[in-house]
Structure formats: structure tokens, C-alpha cells
Design an enzyme around this catalytic site. Structure first.
Site, PDB file in Angstrom:
ATOM      1  N   GLU A  66       1.076   3.736  65.598  1.00  0.00           N
ATOM      2  CA  GLU A  66       0.342   3.177  64.337  1.00  0.00           C
ATOM      3  C   GLU A  66      -1.308   3.623  64.314  1.00  0.00           C
ATOM      4  O   GLU A  66      -1.504   3.879  63.256  1.00  0.00           O
ATOM      5  CB  GLU A  66       0.428   1.393  63.514  1.00  0.00           C
ATOM      6  CG  GLU A  66       0.687   2.063  62.149  1.00  0.00           C
ATOM      7  CD  GLU A  66      -0.530   1.488  61.883  1.00  0.00           C
ATOM      8  OE1 GLU A  66      -1.859   1.139  60.419  1.00  0.00           O
ATOM      9  OE2 GLU A  66      -1.650   0.811  62.626  1.00  0.00           O
ATOM     10  N   GLU A  67      -1.854   3.156  64.937  1.00  0.00           N
ATOM     11  CA  GLU A  67      -3.643   2.976  64.992  1.00  0.00           C
ATOM     12  C   GLU A  67      -4.179   4.144  64.904  1.00  0.00           C
ATOM     13  O   GLU A  67      -3.673   5.155  66.591  1.00  0.00           O
ATOM     14  CB  GLU A  67      -4.106   2.243  66.133  1.00  0.00           C
ATOM     15  CG  GLU A  67      -4.080   0.051  65.957  1.00  0.00           C
ATOM     16  CD  GLU A  67      -4.120  -0.161  64.353  1.00  0.00           C
ATOM     17  OE1 GLU A  67      -4.819   0.685  63.488  1.00  0.00           O
ATOM     18  OE2 GLU A  67      -4.326  -1.550  64.096  1.00  0.00           O
ATOM     19  N   GLU A  98       0.831  -6.686  57.536  1.00  0.00           N
ATOM     20  CA  GLU A  98      -0.069  -6.702  57.840  1.00  0.00           C
ATOM     21  C   GLU A  98      -1.427  -7.638  57.784  1.00  0.00           C
ATOM     22  O   GLU A  98      -0.983  -7.900  56.927  1.00  0.00           O
ATOM     23  CB  GLU A  98      -1.097  -4.727  57.647  1.00  0.00           C
ATOM     24  CG  GLU A  98      -0.196  -3.684  58.113  1.00  0.00           C
ATOM     25  CD  GLU A  98      -0.415  -3.377  59.457  1.00  0.00           C
ATOM     26  OE1 GLU A  98      -2.524  -4.413  59.796  1.00  0.00           O
ATOM     27  OE2 GLU A  98      -0.236  -2.801  60.578  1.00  0.00           O
ATOM     28  N   ASP A 157      -4.171  -7.940  64.018  1.00  0.00           N
ATOM     29  CA  ASP A 157      -3.569  -6.445  63.411  1.00  0.00           C
ATOM     30  C   ASP A 157      -2.478  -5.968  64.165  1.00  0.00           C
ATOM     31  O   ASP A 157      -3.438  -5.855  65.223  1.00  0.00           O
ATOM     32  CB  ASP A 157      -4.837  -5.605  62.666  1.00  0.00           C
ATOM     33  CG  ASP A 157      -4.043  -4.203  62.611  1.00  0.00           C
ATOM     34  OD1 ASP A 157      -2.741  -4.376  61.907  1.00  0.00           O
ATOM     35  OD2 ASP A 157      -4.789  -3.656  62.195  1.00  0.00           O
ATOM     36  N   ASP A 167       1.175  -1.714  68.744  1.00  0.00           N
ATOM     37  CA  ASP A 167      -0.124  -0.902  69.010  1.00  0.00           C
ATOM     38  C   ASP A 167      -1.372  -1.711  68.154  1.00  0.00           C
ATOM     39  O   ASP A 167      -1.227  -2.329  67.472  1.00  0.00           O
ATOM     40  CB  ASP A 167      -0.421   0.446  68.964  1.00  0.00           C
ATOM     41  CG  ASP A 167      -0.178   0.854  67.579  1.00  0.00           C
ATOM     42  OD1 ASP A 167       0.777   0.596  67.130  1.00  0.00           O
ATOM     43  OD2 ASP A 167      -0.806   2.123  67.730  1.00  0.00           O
ATOM     44  N   HIS A 186       3.648  -2.579  64.002  1.00  0.00           N
ATOM     45  CA  HIS A 186       3.396  -1.888  64.960  1.00  0.00           C
ATOM     46  C   HIS A 186       2.957  -3.553  66.271  1.00  0.00           C
ATOM     47  O   HIS A 186       2.393  -3.801  66.100  1.00  0.00           O
ATOM     48  CB  HIS A 186       2.152  -0.900  64.284  1.00  0.00           C
ATOM     49  CG  HIS A 186       0.760  -1.749  63.864  1.00  0.00           C
ATOM     50  ND1 HIS A 186       0.259  -2.013  64.922  1.00  0.00           N
ATOM     51  CD2 HIS A 186       0.259  -2.146  62.917  1.00  0.00           C
ATOM     52  CE1 HIS A 186      -1.460  -2.078  63.862  1.00  0.00           C
ATOM     53  NE2 HIS A 186      -0.939  -2.308  62.864  1.00  0.00           N
TER      54      HIS A 186
END
Ligand SMILES: [Zn+2]
Length: 175
Positions: free
Chosen positions: A73-74, A102, A39, A8, A6
Site C-alpha cells: 500500500e505504501e 487508517e 498506520d 506494510d 495494509h
């Protein structure tokens, strides 16, 4: 095989507490500091680089590679991985393997490789109280007190037994 990631990031509300400006990628003694580097934009860069190195050695007639990169995602994600998986299922294309970049390291990069991925449960709770005057507490019902009891109950709930790859951390054991 899929690489999933991801783009974001979580907010950086206190940039002055960072060792470098979170909004400018900065090389600090060989470590790249910036918002979302760990991340997980660093993971995406590593996956792209690995793919570039592997590409000359792969017969693409035999393999399908997916880059499943979401920007949702977040937080309360709606259109991220779950949506992609539904789309692939409709096309009858489900990757056999998936690598997710991740951050999982403990003390240095690569010292922990996790097998699988923790899940999550989201929900919304409405807690209602009854307002009242402090002189008549018997007529009131404090919603904050109920919320604390709910929080305690949730923190002590045993969701599963864990596995060799996923430990169960109970808040009781941390107390
Ligand atoms: Zn992440």
C-alpha cells in the site's frame, strides 16, 4: 462488508528520534509505540477484535465478511487494493460496505471518522534541460528551474471542489 488494511509501513530511517525503539513494540504509559502501529497495524488489530466481538451475533448465512489486507500500500503500490478489487469484480463479488482503519484522528482516537477515502494520482515526469557554461547562459536551459515552475503549477492546480467529507486544501491558502 469488508475491512481493508495494509501491513506494510514507511521506513524509520532515524530511530534515535523516536520516543522508543521503532522496531520493538513498547508500551509507553498505555500507548503502544512501534513502527506502523498507527498506520495501520493498530487499525488491523482493532478490526480483528471488533470482528471477534461481533461474530457470535452475526448470521454468516446472511453476510459475507472480507478482510482485505495487503502488504503493498505504501509508496507506488502495484498489487494492493486495486488488484484485490479487480479480483473480486471478476468473481462478481463487490463488498457493499468497506471499513478502513487508517489513522484519521485529530487529537484522540475516534474523534474523526472519515466517510470515503482520498484518492491519489501518480506519474513520472522527465524534465530535460540543456547543459551549458556559466559564461554563456543564453545557450543553457536549467532543468531545475523548469522543475520548480512545474512544482508551483502543480501546487496551485485545483483538482476538485471537495465535498462535505473532504476539504480542499490548496497550497495557495497555506502560503
Ligand atoms: Zn496507511
Amino acid at each position: 462488508m469488508a475491512f481493508a488494511g495494509h501491513t506494510d509501513v514507511v521506513p524509520a530511517p532515524y530511530p534515535e528520534q523516536w520516543s522508543a525503539d521503532p522496531f520493538t513494540l513498547t508500551d509507553v504509559d498505555g500507548l503502544l509505540i512501534g513502527r506502523g502501529v498507527a498506520d495501520m497495524k493498530g487499525g488491523i488489530a482493532a478490526m480483528l477484535t471488533a470482528f471477534e466481538h461481533a461474530l457470535p451475533h452475526i448470521n454468516l448465512d446472511d453476510f459475507t465478511f472480507y478482510f482485505l489486507i495487503t502488504s503493498d500500500e505504501e509508496g507506488e503500490a502495484e498489487f494492493g487494493t486495486a488488484e484485490i478489487m479487480e479480483y473480486l469484480k471478476q468473481r462478481d463479488e463487490v463488498p457493499h460496505y468497506c471499513i478502513i482503519g487508517e489513522p484519521s484522528s485529530q487529537s484522540k482516537v475516534g474523534d474523526v471518522i472519515k466517510v470515503g477515502r482520498r484518492g491519489s494520482v501518480s506519474g513520472e515526469v522527465v524534465i530535460q534541460g540543456v547543459q551549458g557554461h556559466v559564461a554563456y547562459p543564453q545557450d543553457a536551459n536549467n532543468a531545475a528551474h523548469k522543475a520548480m515552475m512545474l512544482g508551483r503549477w502543480l501546487s496551485e492546480l485545483s483538482w476538485d471542489e471537495g465535498s462535505k467529507d473532504f476539504l480542499v486544501v490548496s497550497y495557495k491558502s497555506l502560503a
